[in-house]
Write a protein that holds these residues in place. Structure first.
Motif, PDB file in Angstrom:
ATOM      1  N   LEU A 202       0.696  -4.169   2.743  1.00  0.00           N
ATOM      2  CA  LEU A 202       1.264  -3.232   1.753  1.00  0.00           C
ATOM      3  C   LEU A 202       2.479  -3.846   1.077  1.00  0.00           C
ATOM      4  CD1 LEU A 202       0.897   0.101   3.791  1.00  0.00           C
ATOM      5  CD2 LEU A 202      -0.328  -0.514   1.674  1.00  0.00           C
ATOM      6  N   SER A 203       3.263  -4.594   1.849  1.00  0.00           N
ATOM      7  CA  SER A 203       4.450  -5.250   1.271  1.00  0.00           C
ATOM      8  C   SER A 203       4.043  -6.289   0.227  1.00  0.00           C
ATOM      9  CB  SER A 203       5.244  -5.923   2.394  1.00  0.00           C
ATOM     10  OG  SER A 203       6.175  -6.850   1.870  1.00  0.00           O
ATOM     11  N   MET A 204       3.048  -7.099   0.538  1.00  0.00           N
ATOM     12  CA  MET A 204       2.615  -8.150  -0.407  1.00  0.00           C
ATOM     13  C   MET A 204       1.981  -7.541  -1.651  1.00  0.00           C
ATOM     14  SD  MET A 204       1.143 -11.208   2.011  1.00  0.00           S
ATOM     15  CE  MET A 204      -0.058 -10.239   2.902  1.00  0.00           C
ATOM     16  N   LEU A 205       1.472  -6.317  -1.512  1.00  0.00           N
ATOM     17  CA  LEU A 205       0.853  -5.633  -2.660  1.00  0.00           C
ATOM     18  C   LEU A 205       1.903  -4.952  -3.539  1.00  0.00           C
ATOM     19  CD1 LEU A 205      -2.071  -3.763  -0.833  1.00  0.00           C
ATOM     20  CD2 LEU A 205      -2.410  -5.305  -2.771  1.00  0.00           C
ATOM     21  N   PHE A 206       2.762  -4.175  -2.906  1.00  0.00           N
ATOM     22  CA  PHE A 206       3.544  -3.205  -3.665  1.00  0.00           C
ATOM     23  C   PHE A 206       5.048  -3.471  -3.716  1.00  0.00           C
ATOM     24  CE2 PHE A 206      -0.159  -1.049  -4.460  1.00  0.00           C
ATOM     25  CZ  PHE A 206      -0.789  -0.499  -3.344  1.00  0.00           C
ATOM     26  N   ARG A 207       5.545  -4.490  -2.975  1.00  0.00           N
ATOM     27  CA  ARG A 207       6.990  -4.731  -2.995  1.00  0.00           C
ATOM     28  C   ARG A 207       7.403  -5.150  -4.407  1.00  0.00           C
ATOM     29  NH1 ARG A 207       9.942  -9.484   0.152  1.00  0.00           N
ATOM     30  NH2 ARG A 207      11.818  -9.499  -1.126  1.00  0.00           N
ATOM     31  N   GLN A 371      -7.592   5.516  -3.767  1.00  0.00           N
ATOM     32  CA  GLN A 371      -7.028   5.858  -5.083  1.00  0.00           C
ATOM     33  C   GLN A 371      -5.746   6.673  -4.923  1.00  0.00           C
ATOM     34  OE1 GLN A 371      -9.117   8.696  -7.794  1.00  0.00           O
ATOM     35  NE2 GLN A 371      -9.183   6.969  -9.205  1.00  0.00           N
ATOM     36  N   ALA A 372      -5.768   7.612  -3.975  1.00  0.00           N
ATOM     37  CA  ALA A 372      -4.566   8.440  -3.724  1.00  0.00           C
ATOM     38  C   ALA A 372      -3.411   7.559  -3.233  1.00  0.00           C
ATOM     39  CB  ALA A 372      -4.888   9.510  -2.687  1.00  0.00           C
ATOM     40  N   MET A 373      -3.768   6.469  -2.532  1.00  0.00           N
ATOM     41  CA  MET A 373      -2.711   5.579  -1.997  1.00  0.00           C
ATOM     42  C   MET A 373      -2.179   4.639  -3.067  1.00  0.00           C
ATOM     43  SD  MET A 373      -4.442   4.654   1.674  1.00  0.00           S
ATOM     44  CE  MET A 373      -3.056   3.821   2.431  1.00  0.00           C
ATOM     45  N   GLY A 374      -2.765   4.704  -4.252  1.00  0.00           N
ATOM     46  CA  GLY A 374      -2.239   3.914  -5.371  1.00  0.00           C
ATOM     47  C   GLY A 374      -2.971   2.616  -5.621  1.00  0.00           C
ATOM     48  N   PHE A 375      -4.092   2.399  -4.942  1.00  0.00           N
ATOM     49  CA  PHE A 375      -4.863   1.176  -5.201  1.00  0.00           C
ATOM     50  C   PHE A 375      -5.695   1.357  -6.461  1.00  0.00           C
ATOM     51  CE2 PHE A 375      -3.945  -1.216  -1.477  1.00  0.00           C
ATOM     52  CZ  PHE A 375      -3.801  -0.326  -0.427  1.00  0.00           C
ATOM     53  N   PRO A 376      -5.789   0.333  -7.307  1.00  0.00           N
ATOM     54  CA  PRO A 376      -6.693   0.428  -8.461  1.00  0.00           C
ATOM     55  C   PRO A 376      -8.129   0.364  -7.978  1.00  0.00           C
ATOM     56  CG  PRO A 376      -5.649  -1.736  -8.382  1.00  0.00           C
ATOM     57  CD  PRO A 376      -5.022  -0.924  -7.296  1.00  0.00           C
ATOM     58  N   THR A 377      -9.056   0.970  -8.680  1.00  0.00           N
ATOM     59  CA  THR A 377     -10.452   1.100  -8.243  1.00  0.00           C
ATOM     60  C   THR A 377     -11.076  -0.254  -7.911  1.00  0.00           C
ATOM     61  OG1 THR A 377     -10.541   2.983  -9.726  1.00  0.00           O
ATOM     62  CG2 THR A 377     -12.644   2.195  -8.870  1.00  0.00           C
TER      63      THR A 377
END
Ligand code: SDX
Length: 442
Positions: A202-207, A371-377
């Protein structure tokens, strides 16, 4: 006690054969003795898409499709989802037993020391278009890893197999996160091994600019459970690809790239992406009856429904349906869940689906949660590939060690032209548009 065998009478010759039954199956090779004359090759079994063919013996995952049972190394998926974590489950799948504390900490360390990737991977990734599908990027970069680790070709060396297994489980989140960052034009975030396996992902994705990214614990746990649910699933399409490519003694990175390619398809791991796009197309609960009518008329498929093995509710879908609301507590509800639940309600009452034993599978709810967690499809199949890596590698190693396995090379039933002689071009008729040709675009 009835003999564990079949007695077969070949009505063409009147001959009788005894075929042994072992583990509820007969060996297809035992059919070869049944011949209709001395120059006969012997009987084969014909099973397009292997709907009723066991390709191997395995100890890893047990599924009872009628009862909706899924167990990794004997442990029910429901207990692992409730009590375990992904790295512990990956240890179980790869090693066959749950680790004690000492072995878990060693395993966690051995995975975390492999989360970095060669800096050249950045340059490799820069070669993709900004709008490249992350699954295509993952497929390419995992295949490219085989060129960074030529030692992986020593597939019969246990230590080499162990090292590549740790490397791939460690690196998949980094490659996946960097593929996502590339599509967003964001700088790559290096692994932070202070965080959990899933927290680091999650850190590498969204930080962004924060100096010390802290994942939301509810989302971190939800993603870890999603990873547990996706870790292995016996001889599914992508695992079959892993085993088949691995059977030629190709290195595990090349075999994993083939498995990723198989998972990419919308009938397999790409289904979670297809489900969300389907729900978005339906648009609202009031449009569901019309949509169901179209599915029943064969206009498209109710994605996320049906399964080759499960002829009952996929136990993973049950867990995800419940977990969705825990995630929504943090993220806010995803309105698509209402459409999904109405689709499920109607389909489970409709004979078209019930008669075909079509129930929600793992992909029906996973995309809504992602999707709810904010990942693109387009990231959804990538989120399937990361955890399945432990399953693919475990199945690959089991194949390598299985004395009964060798290069996979199925036979065919030839239904093409008999012998024909080549003719000079001047003497040829105008070619006809043959219906059975693979390309009728003459
Ligand atoms: C995964 O194998 C695994 O373990 C995979 C997996 C894993 O963890 O690795 O569980 C992950 O891939 C889950 C499945 C995700 N795919 C989808 O949700 C796509 C939609 N589902 C299907 O396309 C289909 O159900 C499959 C591919 C999953 C299974 O296909 P089968 O077993 O080959 O069944 P089939 O295509 O022969 O269908 C049987 C009948 C057909 O109708 P008839 O020809 O008898 O009239 O059921 C119909 C199909 O048309 N059908 C559907 C349907 N799935 C099957 N009709 C509408 N909607 C559907 N989803």
């Amino acid at each position: 006690m009835a003999k564990e065998s079949l007695t077969i009478i070949d009505n063409r010759t009147g001959k009788q054969y005894e075929i042994a039954i072992e583990n509820g199956a007969i060996r297809a090779a035992d059919l070869r003795q049944i011949k209709n004359g001395s120059d006969d090759f012997g009987l084969m079994s014909y099973d397009p898409a292997f709907t009723n063919t066991a390709s191997c013996k395995s100890r890893i995952t047990f599924i009872d499709g009628e009862k909706g049972i899924l167990r990794y190394r004997g442990y029910p998926i429901e207990e692992l989802a409730e009590h375990s974590n992904y790295l512990e489950t990956a240890y179980l799948i790869v090693k066959g037993e749950l680790p004690d504390r000492k072995h878990f900490e060693m395993w966690e360390h051995n995975i975390k020391v492999h989360t970095m990737v060669h800096e050249n991977i950045k340059k490799f990734m820069e070669g993709f278009r900004y709008d490249a599908h992350p699954m295509g990027m993952l497929l390419g970069t995992v295949g490219a890893l085989s060129t960074f680790y030529p030692d992986a070709a020593n597939i019969h060396d246990l230590e080499s197999r162990r090292l590549q297994t740790r490397r791939l489980i460690g690196k998949m989140p980094t490659l996946a996160a960097w593929a996502y960052r590339h599509t967003r034009g964001l700088p790559y975030i290096y692994p932070n091994n202070e965080l959990s396996y899933t927290g680091n992902f999650l850190s590498m994705l969204f930080r962004m600019t924060e100096s010390n990214y802290k994942p939301n614990p509810v989302l971190e746990r939800a993603l870890d459970v999603l990873f547990i649910l996706h870790a292995d699933h016996e001889q599914n399409c992508s695992t079959n690809a892993m085993r088949s490519v691995g059977s030629s003694q190709a290195d595990p990175y090349s075999a994993t790239a083939a498995a990723i390619a198989a998972l990419y398809g919308p009938l397999h791991g790409g289904a979670n992406e297809a489900v969300v796009r389907m729900l978005e197309r339906i648009g609202s609960v009031k449009n569901v009856p019309e949509a169901v009518k179209k599915f029943k008329a064969g206009e498209g498929r109710l994605m996320g429904f049906g399964h080759r093995v499960y002829k009952n509710y996929d136990p993973r879908a049950k867990i995800l349906k419940k977990m969705a609301y825990e995630v929504f507590e943090v993220t806010g509800a995803n309105p698509l869940i209402e459409i999904a639940q109405e689709l499920e309600r109607i389909a489970l009452q409709d004979d078209y689906f019930v008669s075909r034993k079509l129930y929600p599978n793992v992909d029906f709810y996973s995309g809504i949660i992602y999707q709810a967690m904010g990942f693109p499809t387009e990231m959804f199949p990538v989120l399937f590939a990361i955890p399945r890596t432990s399953g693919w590698l475990s199945q690959w190693a089991e194949m390598v060690r299985d004395p009964e396995q060798k290069i996979a090379r199925p036979r065919q039933i030839f239904v093409g032209e008999k012998l024909r002689a080549w003719t000079p071009i001047e003497k040829r008729p105008v070619p006809v548009n043959r219906e059975d040709a693979v390309d009728t675009s003459i």
